[in-house]
Design an enzyme around this catalytic site. Sequence first.
Site, PDB file in Angstrom:
ATOM      1  CD  GLU A 154      -4.584  -7.978   1.517  1.00 36.65           C
ATOM      2  OE1 GLU A 154      -5.491  -7.255   1.979  1.00 36.65           O
ATOM      3  OE2 GLU A 154      -3.388  -7.714   1.627  1.00 36.65           O
ATOM      4  CD  GLU A 192      -2.889  -1.207   2.363  1.00 39.74           C
ATOM      5  OE1 GLU A 192      -2.810  -0.323   3.225  1.00 39.74           O
ATOM      6  OE2 GLU A 192      -3.751  -2.095   2.371  1.00 39.74           O
TER       7      GLU A 192
END
Length: 481
Positions: free
Chosen positions: A263, A152
């Site tokens: 994910e 991220e």
Amino acid sequence: MKKRILSVLTVPLSMCAAMSAQGLKDAYKDYFKIGVAVNNRNVADPDQIKVVLREFNSITAENAMKPQPTEPKKGEFNWEDADKIADFCRANGIKMRGHTLMWHSQIGSWMYQDEKGNLLSKEEFYANMKHHIQAIVNRYKDVVYCWDVVNEAVADSPVYPGRPELRNSPMYQIAGEEFIYKAFEYAHEADPDALLFYNDYNDAEPAKSQRIYNLVKRMKDAGVPIDGIGMQAHYNVYGPTMKEVDDAIKLYSTVVDHIHLTELDIRINEDMGGGLRFNQGQATVSDWERTLQQDQYVQLFKVLRKHKDVIDCVTFWNVSDKDSWLGVRNYPLLFDENYKPKQAYNAVKNFDPKMDNAVILEDFKPSELNQPGQEYPMVNSQGYARFKVNAPKATSVIVSLGLGGSGGTVLHKAEDGSWMGTTDGPMDEGFHYYHLTIDGGVFNDPGTNNYYGSTRWESGIEIPAHDADFYAMKNVPHGNV
Ligand code: XIL
């Protein structure tokens, strides 16, 4: 004698067990690994272990290998939780995705600032980072086959012209983009065999996927040892579109040879990021929402199968809705809160590879039962039906007609604001009743005539029979009676 009877009995029983033990991982063995993120309970409870071992062949620790849990204080490592999961994987011969080495969240602030809260020098920060990364990579290199090295680090949209494309994290403030390169170099040094990934969310959003691509391209050009891109894939039933996912995969595959969905979950509402309602999702789930979710999963896996050359692992973020970080009420996974597979699970698992390459002939004609002058619905010579509904303010439109078990055909918004969709395969020949579900409300299709049957007025569509011509009424001379 007893023994012989027993052995006769055990053979068929164990065969049954083997057959029913077929899980997602088996259904996808020619495509990619199917992974799952686990917590400690998932690998301790016998019932949950059964599900994990039956369905998945790659495991990620949901939290246990993150920076903060493993090194809460500088130089003080805590391996307990991570070891439990790693040992479970070692004992069962399952390789792990390591998650994650550098992230702005779930990281001890000692990594980048002093006790007074001042940012560390670049040298100190790099020394901390190197020590942390190499300790964990070394500890698990026998069982971890790939790492999400940096998580991220790309900025969310919108990014205004002239502003950095990267997240303004403390690490970025200290070292700029270089900290990302260093993290990969340190990891590679510790385990040259591990595949190294950059991992992020909103991975199919066009603007952000471009920034992710840009970062990875700069890394490749600078000779950084990066192997893959992780698409977190926290999706929902309304988006992203499959075109966006397809485009993102195509873009990423021009710069890396490995793409993982890391994910995956598909929640039933659109809330995002900080606004994500976690446990406050709605209390009940409607059938039409289940249909939307099933369709989003089915269409996604269809796109993923198409890209099996570059996609080598698809990991669900948690085993069941009960474990989900989004909370059970967001209903995001293929297993419900009782670890029972949903209908969507069967649809994802029991795909027909032949249909993946099916070519739809573009010879659609208006159905013969349409209202005068109405173009849609249409039918083609193979028996596919295509629908178009004008509902510019709607958020979902479902046609109740579709392949068996699909719950119908989910329409998608076309460029002109209408909703369009084609059945996933040819329909049975003959007459079909159907209706529309628009944002949960039930309507007839204004394109067709209405028909009465089984106590309800519904829209009708005729899928012409291949021998329709033979039985058609024709104007022929009748001769003498
Ligand atoms: C989540 C976990 O699932 C939660 O238990 C934890 O409280 C917060 O982190 N992106 C990631 C994951 O890369 O590590 C996050 O996992 C979910 C978002």
